[in-house]
Design an enzyme around this catalytic site. Sequence first.
Site, mmCIF file in Angstrom:
data_model
loop_
_atom_site.group_PDB
_atom_site.id
_atom_site.type_symbol
_atom_site.label_atom_id
_atom_site.label_comp_id
_atom_site.label_asym_id
_atom_site.label_seq_id
_atom_site.Cartn_x
_atom_site.Cartn_y
_atom_site.Cartn_z
ATOM 1 N N LYS A 139 0.872 -1.168 0.000
ATOM 2 C CA LYS A 139 0.000 0.000 0.000
ATOM 3 C C LYS A 139 0.911 1.221 0.000
ATOM 4 O O LYS A 139 1.586 1.507 0.985
ATOM 5 C CB LYS A 139 -0.912 0.029 1.225
ATOM 6 C CG LYS A 139 -1.779 1.289 1.259
ATOM 7 C CD LYS A 139 -2.510 1.476 2.570
ATOM 8 C CE LYS A 139 -3.207 2.832 2.573
ATOM 9 N NZ LYS A 139 -3.817 3.152 3.883
ATOM 10 N N ASN B 264 -9.395 1.442 9.071
ATOM 11 C CA ASN B 264 -8.692 1.029 10.282
ATOM 12 C C ASN B 264 -9.330 1.669 11.508
ATOM 13 O O ASN B 264 -9.910 0.994 12.345
ATOM 14 C CB ASN B 264 -7.208 1.395 10.198
ATOM 15 C CG ASN B 264 -6.434 0.900 11.403
ATOM 16 O OD1 ASN B 264 -6.157 -0.285 11.522
ATOM 17 N ND2 ASN B 264 -6.106 1.792 12.330
ATOM 18 N N THR B 265 -9.255 3.001 11.600
ATOM 19 C CA THR B 265 -9.710 3.703 12.804
ATOM 20 C C THR B 265 -11.179 3.466 13.100
ATOM 21 O O THR B 265 -11.569 3.374 14.269
ATOM 22 C CB THR B 265 -9.441 5.217 12.667
ATOM 23 O OG1 THR B 265 -8.072 5.414 12.317
ATOM 24 C CG2 THR B 265 -9.728 5.947 13.970
ATOM 25 N N ALA C 195 -9.723 5.459 3.654
ATOM 26 C CA ALA C 195 -9.661 6.571 4.619
ATOM 27 C C ALA C 195 -10.957 7.371 4.682
ATOM 28 O O ALA C 195 -11.585 7.644 3.661
ATOM 29 C CB ALA C 195 -8.502 7.506 4.325
ATOM 30 N N GLY C 196 -11.332 7.723 5.909
ATOM 31 C CA GLY C 196 -12.460 8.612 6.134
ATOM 32 C C GLY C 196 -13.739 7.956 6.599
ATOM 33 O O GLY C 196 -14.655 8.630 7.069
ATOM 34 N N GLY D 282 -8.453 8.872 9.363
ATOM 35 C CA GLY D 282 -8.833 8.899 10.768
ATOM 36 C C GLY D 282 -9.884 9.924 11.144
ATOM 37 O O GLY D 282 -10.245 10.045 12.314
#
Length: 261
Positions: free
Chosen positions: A102, A211-212, A189-190, A163
């Site tokens: 990545k 992830n987050t 992301a987001g 995040g």
Amino acid sequence: MSIQDKPFTIAGVTFSSRLILGTGKYPSHDIMKRCHESSGTEMVTVAVRRLDLKATGEASLMNWIDRNRLRLLPNTALCYTADDAVRTCRLAEELGMSKWVKLEVLGDEKTLYPDVEETVKAARILVKEGFTVLPYTSDDPITARKLEDAGCAAVMPLAAPIGSGLGIRNPHNIRLILETVKVPVIVDAGVGTASDAAIAMELGVEAVLMNTAIAGAQDPVRMAVAMKKAVEAGRDAYLAGRIPRKAYGSASSPIDGLVHH
């Protein structure tokens, strides 16, 4: 007429799950592993520069990742130049992690937005060296096309800053990217909650990386299950085809044979 489904395939490898997870920010390695299992994911990212190479046994993150089931996707988090990113990918290969990477080249510490010029530069080098490159990029169709032309196996536009949990801020641009490139488009992301993942999939993207949203949830394992269901539901909704948006109401009951008093 519904859209015909097709397998989620990257560089000739087909995946059953359209959900890709990270390995950072979890309360514990055990919870991370349980989230990977509950989500059904088949690919996880690992920040190479954050790895504690001296850790052993249960203290080592790598010992909590089921390499028999999960494809490893080392990422270049914390890299701000193409040179740093390329060196990090080479290190990942030397460590026996993967030739799949990545690619993440950041341009700003506050927003964590990608430096697209450096990303494209790094992608060209890595592809020539035989890496399978999945780049984190902006929601810009022109950059997406450049990354595809560079030989990237997919493009991964952000939905919002890393995040942030802000959700899909610019669905129009994601659609433009889908129209522009032929390689898989993965929202990266987001995402903040399950509805964000469903909305992303409803746009027609191949997969969602997060992830987050899971690691930072009050109950990460339950959120992992929710995300699995959301990604599947979003894909089904995309394939089924939503009804057109209308300015006015439309009765759902037929008027034929209506009884008049």
